[in-house]
Enzyme design. Sequence first.
Site, PDB file in Angstrom:
ATOM      1  N   PHE A  60       0.868  -1.183   0.000  1.00 33.08           N
ATOM      2  CA  PHE A  60       0.000   0.000   0.000  1.00 33.08           C
ATOM      3  C   PHE A  60       0.898   1.222   0.000  1.00 33.08           C
ATOM      4  O   PHE A  60       1.568   1.526   0.987  1.00 33.08           O
ATOM      5  CB  PHE A  60      -0.944   0.043   1.194  1.00 33.08           C
ATOM      6  N   ASP A  66       9.650   2.933   1.605  1.00 33.74           N
ATOM      7  CA  ASP A  66       8.448   3.687   1.960  1.00 33.74           C
ATOM      8  C   ASP A  66       8.249   3.552   3.470  1.00 33.74           C
ATOM      9  O   ASP A  66       7.712   2.568   3.954  1.00 33.74           O
ATOM     10  CB  ASP A  66       7.247   3.141   1.199  1.00 33.74           C
ATOM     11  N   LYS A  90       3.047  11.363   6.817  1.00 37.82           N
ATOM     12  CA  LYS A  90       2.247  11.174   8.026  1.00 37.82           C
ATOM     13  C   LYS A  90       2.825  11.891   9.237  1.00 37.82           C
ATOM     14  O   LYS A  90       2.587  13.073   9.421  1.00 37.82           O
ATOM     15  CB  LYS A  90       2.005   9.694   8.268  1.00 37.82           C
TER      16      LYS A  90
END
Length: 402
Positions: free
Chosen positions: A141, A226, A255
């Site tokens: 994801f 990531d 984030k």
Amino acid sequence: MSTTETAIASAEAHSAHNYHPLPVVVASAEGAWMTDVEGRRYLDMLAGYSALNFGHGNRRLIDAAKAQLDRVTLTSRAFYHDRFAEFCTELAALCGMETVLPMNTGAEAVETAVKTARKWGYRVKGVPDGMAKIIVASDNFHGRTTTIVSFSTDPEARADFGPYTPGFEIVPYGDLTAMREAMTENTVAVLIEPIQGEAGVLVPPAGYLPGVRELTRERNVLFIADEIQSGLGRTGKTFALDHEGVVPDMYVLGKALGGGVVPVSAVVSSADVLGVFRPGEHGSTFGGNPLACAVALEVVAMLRTGEYQQRAAELGDHLHRELGLLTGGGAVEAVRGRGLWAGVDIAPALGTGRKISEKLMEEGVLVKDTHGSTIRIAPPLVISKEDLDWGLDRLRSVLSAR
């Protein structure tokens, strides 16, 4: 209707679907706790998918934002501003890298990493134009853009969004042999999550990440990590790769970099890699804006102390010990994760992950399900041990109710 029902009905009437939110309407929050429109309090055990690593309303971050709001919030990258150089310098130092390219969202940062890898492949490695390949892992994801969902294996994220962007090879996560076999002269990068969050907090086999690092060096391929969810303290280290002593060619961050205050993301790499961009070839109006830099600078300063990493490590050990005790009794099939991050597979006989999440909400604890039977637990790193234990007690209570 109740205040909650009215608010949800109004939202549903004028908003398109994306997530499937739990039926709670938050009005305020502080630390690890949120309060809804009717005054009910909930322990936040999701932390905005790690965007809120430092808790709701963290005073250092709010003060940094307020101070910057009175000065300047946006210049666009058409001009320099007085927070930009410091932000890039400090974030590069935290990562042990040289160069930073700021963006806004995690998906934008992943798109930037893809563009960087392709341009590096053409200009540095010498891959023929249009032939660059990037290897990714199944169950990944990395975001929701059309290019990113092109290499997703999740039918829900991918279906009906084609035609898909070519140039990606998908191999099983954790399978180094498959990755090696997929590599060709045209492979420019490997893009993986050191821990797969959306897939259920999947930790790869021991030796896999060092093996990826060795293989990419051997084949002159960029290793892109990531760390949007796994990075910045969540796992008990600054980066999840730190547990394996691995340094990639490029970090993709987001984030928690914005402290839950503003969206901030970045690609961080060497000057040789990010230096492939020439003026005008990539950009973002809001990327690296003064407000974002002010907040992210405070995040970097907080992480430099090591306090939050240590807290995540110690409370994470406690979390996983307690969750481990739930396996073997028929309610929980497996627990995975690292630091203050866990995926808990619920036995099908007890219901779906969604059902357990709803029951926990009724008990005053907020988590989120994924892939049908799994719930994710990722509280803010500032959570107290007492509050964490209270949340775990509620989980035990829900799982024991037959």
